[in-house]
Design an enzyme around this catalytic site. Structure first.
Site, PDB file in Angstrom:
ATOM      1  N   ASP A   1      25.153 -89.294 -61.132  1.00  5.64           N
ATOM      2  CA  ASP A   1      26.482 -89.851 -61.349  1.00  5.64           C
ATOM      3  C   ASP A   1      26.401 -90.875 -62.485  1.00  5.64           C
ATOM      4  O   ASP A   1      25.502 -91.728 -62.506  1.00  5.64           O
ATOM      5  CB  ASP A   1      26.992 -90.520 -60.067  1.00  5.64           C
ATOM      6  CG  ASP A   1      28.407 -91.024 -60.223  1.00  5.64           C
ATOM      7  OD1 ASP A   1      29.234 -90.291 -60.780  1.00  5.64           O
ATOM      8  OD2 ASP A   1      28.686 -92.163 -59.795  1.00  5.64           O
TER       9      ASP A   1
ATOM     10  N   ASP B   1      24.084 -90.745 -56.486  1.00  9.30           N
ATOM     11  CA  ASP B   1      25.483 -91.206 -56.468  1.00  9.30           C
ATOM     12  C   ASP B   1      25.571 -92.402 -55.545  1.00  9.30           C
ATOM     13  O   ASP B   1      24.955 -92.409 -54.475  1.00  9.30           O
ATOM     14  CB  ASP B   1      26.419 -90.090 -56.001  1.00  9.30           C
ATOM     15  CG  ASP B   1      27.870 -90.343 -56.388  1.00  9.30           C
ATOM     16  OD1 ASP B   1      28.428 -91.376 -55.948  1.00  9.30           O
ATOM     17  OD2 ASP B   1      28.444 -89.517 -57.112  1.00  9.30           O
TER      18      ASP B   1
ATOM     19  N   MET C   1      28.731 -93.282 -63.563  1.00 13.60           N
ATOM     20  CA  MET C   1      29.310 -94.613 -63.376  1.00 13.60           C
ATOM     21  C   MET C   1      28.969 -95.150 -61.991  1.00 13.60           C
ATOM     22  O   MET C   1      29.717 -94.986 -61.034  1.00 13.60           O
ATOM     23  CB  MET C   1      30.827 -94.557 -63.576  1.00 13.60           C
ATOM     24  CG  MET C   1      31.232 -93.969 -64.921  1.00 13.60           C
ATOM     25  SD  MET C   1      30.509 -94.861 -66.330  1.00 13.60           S
ATOM     26  CE  MET C   1      31.339 -96.431 -66.184  1.00 13.60           C
TER      27      MET C   1
ATOM     28  N   ASP D   1       9.166 -53.713 -54.025  1.00 19.20           N
ATOM     29  CA  ASP D   1       8.993 -52.376 -54.598  1.00 19.20           C
ATOM     30  C   ASP D   1      10.365 -51.855 -55.004  1.00 19.20           C
ATOM     31  O   ASP D   1      11.339 -51.955 -54.232  1.00 19.20           O
ATOM     32  CB  ASP D   1       8.339 -51.438 -53.581  1.00 19.20           C
ATOM     33  CG  ASP D   1       7.943 -50.105 -54.205  1.00 19.20           C
ATOM     34  OD1 ASP D   1       6.819 -50.007 -54.710  1.00 19.20           O
ATOM     35  OD2 ASP D   1       8.764 -49.172 -54.166  1.00 19.20           O
ATOM     36  N   ILE D   2      10.468 -51.294 -56.215  1.00 16.61           N
ATOM     37  CA  ILE D   2      11.737 -50.746 -56.694  1.00 16.61           C
ATOM     38  C   ILE D   2      12.015 -49.435 -55.959  1.00 16.61           C
ATOM     39  O   ILE D   2      11.167 -48.543 -55.907  1.00 16.61           O
ATOM     40  CB  ILE D   2      11.707 -50.502 -58.207  1.00 16.61           C
ATOM     41  CG1 ILE D   2      11.405 -51.815 -58.943  1.00 16.61           C
ATOM     42  CG2 ILE D   2      13.028 -49.921 -58.697  1.00 16.61           C
ATOM     43  CD1 ILE D   2      11.239 -51.658 -60.438  1.00 16.61           C
TER      44      ILE D   2
ATOM     45  N   GLU E   1       5.478 -49.976 -59.810  1.00 17.21           N
ATOM     46  CA  GLU E   1       6.761 -50.651 -59.615  1.00 17.21           C
ATOM     47  C   GLU E   1       6.674 -51.692 -58.501  1.00 17.21           C
ATOM     48  O   GLU E   1       7.681 -52.092 -57.923  1.00 17.21           O
ATOM     49  CB  GLU E   1       7.852 -49.620 -59.284  1.00 17.21           C
ATOM     50  CG  GLU E   1       7.716 -48.932 -57.941  1.00 17.21           C
ATOM     51  CD  GLU E   1       6.879 -47.656 -58.016  1.00 17.21           C
ATOM     52  OE1 GLU E   1       7.091 -46.775 -57.166  1.00 17.21           O
ATOM     53  OE2 GLU E   1       6.029 -47.538 -58.919  1.00 17.21           O
TER      54      GLU E   1
ATOM     55  N   ASN F   1      12.300 -42.554 -63.233  1.00 18.13           N
ATOM     56  CA  ASN F   1      11.450 -42.105 -64.337  1.00 18.13           C
ATOM     57  C   ASN F   1      11.667 -40.628 -64.652  1.00 18.13           C
ATOM     58  O   ASN F   1      11.718 -40.217 -65.817  1.00 18.13           O
ATOM     59  CB  ASN F   1       9.979 -42.345 -63.999  1.00 18.13           C
ATOM     60  CG  ASN F   1       9.503 -43.725 -64.427  1.00 18.13           C
ATOM     61  OD1 ASN F   1      10.049 -44.320 -65.349  1.00 18.13           O
ATOM     62  ND2 ASN F   1       8.492 -44.232 -63.759  1.00 18.13           N
TER      63      ASN F   1
END
Length: 456
Positions: free
Chosen positions: A53, A9, A55, A326-327, A369, A334
């Site tokens: 930008d 810009d 213009m 880790d989940i 996981e 599960n």
């Protein structure tokens, strides 16, 4: 930092405003005050996105800078968002014809800006990863890109009479095959067989267009199909949610035929380009180094990919860090929901991690996981901030599996690699930090102290 963005810009206040907005989202921001300077920076720096930008007074405006960028075989793959105060349709079309990937008008809305930036960065990341896997560069991909310029596509238009899909189909013309579907269930079925682009009405009265988009992004067969959303200009929040879900582009009503054609052709070119890259994968190598469930690299892939990072650290002191995600309570998921739903959760978690990391980051499913990520040229603090962003996104956005909204959280351990360490050493420290995150309540990120390296 998740990506490097160049802001172009001629006015310093505008550059500074965008710098602040993007830096707050942890992007690495560079600035330029002219089209000429932007091209010089793009030739020297690795960029993930350019905000240009339109213009700018002087020798080169944003349209011409974008046109030159897109004609350069080494730079054409960098996404460009035109930023301007112009609101006329003809100006949007002019920007798209110059090669711009999107268009934002001033004053810039934060949510709209961030949604469009994230959408294009996801697309750039996918392309970068495909090029990395196949050994292609931007330069040697150009013949492939030119070959697909005039290729016809199969476009699925999903909408009822409120969305006027017949009118949109007429705008596309004879160049592409248009298929109209008013039933969202049937539309999702059709999308899984040979569709190159989906156009979804967000103003349909008989179904929720956002839910259709979310379902497409969840299903593995439709996850990579580009989506163009059509909606009302007064409902900006709907567009923001659409981009967060994974929509690639949008058109506001009343729909103008030239703009629709320009956006359709841009999305199809990128789709065919990515498809061509995928066809170049080495099938045997892919089977060896990929996790078949999530599509991420596996443990063998990760171990091989981080070797150069250890060499650069020991030889030149180039920092890098490791994350171990880790989940939380995944065994319970599960046991209660079954392994099929557990697999769906793993796939969605993997997709979310990838879309929130940089193209240069090494992301793998290390086992079960557990996900391992290496972040080149990153300190422990930067890696911690990136991990916290991923964790917060995961915790704040439910995962939809078979109509159920599931709240899934993750814990993470982060460690910066110390010169002289081997992978097993830093993994031990990151895993210890992960254990601390689990022990102190889960849904947390913990950083390993560099002092632990000596004792590891």
């Amino acid at each position: 930092m998740s990506a490097r963005i160049l802001v172009v810009d001629d006015l310093a206040p505008n550059r500074n405003l965008l710098d602040v907005k993007l830096s707050a989202e942890y992007y690495d921001v560079l600035t330029a005050e002219s089209g000429e300077e932007a091209l010089e920076i793009a030739a020297k720096e690795r960029l993930d996105l350019i905000l240009m930008d339109a213009m700018m007074p002087g020798g080169m405006d944003g349209f011409e800078a974008c046109r030159q960028l897109k004609s350069n075989p080494a730079l054409y793959h960098i996404p460009v968002i035109m930023v301007t105060a112009l609101e006329e349709t003809k100006d949007r079309i002019r920007g798209l014809e110059a090669g711009a990937d999107d268009f934002i008008t001033k004053p810039i809305d934060d949510f709209n800006l961030n949604a469009r930036v994230r959408s294009l960065l996801r697309l750039k990341m996918t392309t970068d990863q495909l090029m990395s896997h196949t050994g292609h560069t931007a330069e040697n991909c150009r013949p492939m890109f030119d070959k697909i310029q005039g290729r016809a596509g199969r476009i699925l238009l999903i909408g009822d009479e409120g969305g006027q899909p017949q009118k949109v189909a007429g705008m596309i013309g004879d160049t592409h095959e248009a298929i109209i579907e008013t039933d969202p269930v049937e539309a999702l079925r059709k999308a899984k067989s040979g569709i190159d682009l989906v156009v979804v009405s967000l103003v349909a009265k008989s179904f929720d267009g956002l839910r259709v988009c979310a379902s497409m992004r969840f299903a593995s067969e439709t996850r990579d199909i580009p989506i163009l959303a059509i909606g009302d200009p007064d409902d900006q929040s709907c567009f923001v949610r659409a981009f967060d879900i994974g929509v690639n582009d949008s058109v506001m009503r009343p729909v103008e035929s030239q703009e629709v054609r320009a956006r359709v052709n841009t999305l199809l070119r990128r789709k065919f380009y990515a498809d061509s890259l995928r066809e170049n994968f080495n099938e045997d190598l892919e089977m060896v180094i990929s996790d078949p469930l999530t599509g991420l690299g596996n443990r063998r892939f990760f171990d091989r990919q981080v070797d150069p990072l250890f060499e650069a650290l020991n030889a030149e002191g180039t920092n890098f860090s490791i994350m171990v995600f880790d989940i939380d309570h995944f065994k319970r998921v599960n046991d209660i929901l079954g392994h099929d739903m557990g697999d769906q959760i793993l796939k969605e978690v993997a997709a979310r991690i990838v879309t929130n990391m940089r193209a240069i980051d090494i992301v793998s499913r290390y086992g079960g996981e557990e996900f391992m990520i290496a972040m080149p040229e990153t300190t422990e603090l930067d890696a911690f901030q990136a991990a916290e962003r991923v964790r917060a996104f995961m915790a704040g956005t439910p995962i939809f599996v078979e109509g159920q909204a599931l709240s899934i959280t993750m814990s993470c351990g982060v460690a910066q690699v110390v010169r002289g360490e081997q992978l097993r050493d830093v993994f031990r420290r990151a895993d210890s930090a992960l254990y601390q995150a689990k022990r102190t309540g889960r849904n947390r990120v913990e950083a390993a102290s560099a002092n632990q390296a000596a004792a590891a």
